[in-house]
Write a protein that holds these residues in place. Sequence first.
Motif, PDB file in Angstrom:
ATOM      1  N   VAL A 120      -2.217   2.737   5.040  1.00  0.00           N
ATOM      2  CA  VAL A 120      -3.405   2.465   5.852  1.00  0.00           C
ATOM      3  C   VAL A 120      -4.461   1.803   4.971  1.00  0.00           C
ATOM      4  CG1 VAL A 120      -5.209   3.421   7.319  1.00  0.00           C
ATOM      5  CG2 VAL A 120      -2.945   4.506   7.280  1.00  0.00           C
ATOM      6  N   GLY A 121      -4.947   0.629   5.394  1.00  0.00           N
ATOM      7  CA  GLY A 121      -5.975  -0.022   4.599  1.00  0.00           C
ATOM      8  C   GLY A 121      -6.306  -1.400   5.126  1.00  0.00           C
ATOM      9  N   ASP A 122      -6.951  -2.197   4.253  1.00  0.00           N
ATOM     10  CA  ASP A 122      -7.384  -3.540   4.634  1.00  0.00           C
ATOM     11  C   ASP A 122      -6.762  -4.575   3.705  1.00  0.00           C
ATOM     12  OD1 ASP A 122      -8.779  -3.275   2.262  1.00  0.00           O
ATOM     13  OD2 ASP A 122     -10.729  -3.004   3.210  1.00  0.00           O
ATOM     14  N   GLU A 123      -7.358  -5.787   3.678  1.00  0.00           N
ATOM     15  CA  GLU A 123      -6.798  -6.855   2.854  1.00  0.00           C
ATOM     16  C   GLU A 123      -6.693  -6.454   1.382  1.00  0.00           C
ATOM     17  OE1 GLU A 123      -9.274  -8.961   6.099  1.00  0.00           O
ATOM     18  OE2 GLU A 123      -9.440  -7.170   4.850  1.00  0.00           O
ATOM     19  N   THR A 124      -7.730  -5.810   0.864  1.00  0.00           N
ATOM     20  CA  THR A 124      -7.714  -5.432  -0.548  1.00  0.00           C
ATOM     21  C   THR A 124      -6.605  -4.427  -0.836  1.00  0.00           C
ATOM     22  OG1 THR A 124      -9.380  -3.677  -0.208  1.00  0.00           O
ATOM     23  CG2 THR A 124     -10.183  -5.868  -0.801  1.00  0.00           C
ATOM     24  N   ALA A 125      -6.371  -3.533   0.107  1.00  0.00           N
ATOM     25  CA  ALA A 125      -5.323  -2.523  -0.067  1.00  0.00           C
ATOM     26  C   ALA A 125      -3.936  -3.116   0.079  1.00  0.00           C
ATOM     27  CB  ALA A 125      -5.510  -1.410   0.952  1.00  0.00           C
ATOM     28  N   SER A 126      -3.806  -4.186   0.868  1.00  0.00           N
ATOM     29  CA  SER A 126      -2.477  -4.717   1.169  1.00  0.00           C
ATOM     30  C   SER A 126      -1.765  -5.267  -0.061  1.00  0.00           C
ATOM     31  CB  SER A 126      -2.565  -5.800   2.252  1.00  0.00           C
ATOM     32  OG  SER A 126      -3.267  -6.940   1.799  1.00  0.00           O
TER      33      SER A 126
END
Length: 228
Positions: A120-126
């Motif tokens: 679960v996350g956003d662009e930075t986490a991906s």
Amino acid sequence: MPALLNPVLDLLMLRGTVTAVERFTARMRRLRIESAALAGLNVLPGQQIRVLVGTAVTRRTYSIWRYEPTGALELCVLDHPGDGPGARWGREAAVGDEVRFGKPEGSFTLRPDAAHHVFVGDETASVAFGAMLAALPPGARVSGCVETDTVGDRLPLAHAGRIDWVLRGEIPLPEAVGRLSPAPGGVAYVAGEARTVQAVRHVLRDAGWDRRSVLTKPFWTPGKRGME
């Protein structure tokens, strides 16, 4: 940077050269860094490096997209609004540039023996998710939600067909996780904007997840120096 600092920095950091740069998604650049000092390291999927992006004390953290034991790693750097030192470095880094950085580090890493992996996350986490997903076998049980600004911001992830992609503004990420309703019993990897990470952790806790099974990493938060 004054040359007299070089001996000190060489004791504290590794040195490499940017050997490739490409536009990887609508807002991400892939940077390849090569160095003999990178050869043979024990790099775990999900770890990061801290890159010197300005003065001797100005560093920014970037997840490793890919590591090659022969002596290379790749970063996917998000081009976000602003003119901070990290944003400038990400936009301006070019082939031939020398880069100083710390050894790969961090405990936000894949737990390969988990029965179920929830991302679960956003662009930075991906970026970190990409390294973790690439290390999982084809039959691994995978689910999750990843939020991006546009479809063009989605990284090419392994197991991507099992991930729910969410466009920012359509549905809050914590709500998307609630709808996904992942059953407890695996490991959840939650990363990205700090307040969203906290909200998702609360959703999972309310769903019965043990806090020890929820790994979190706040990569950024608006207005906080060093995490802009």
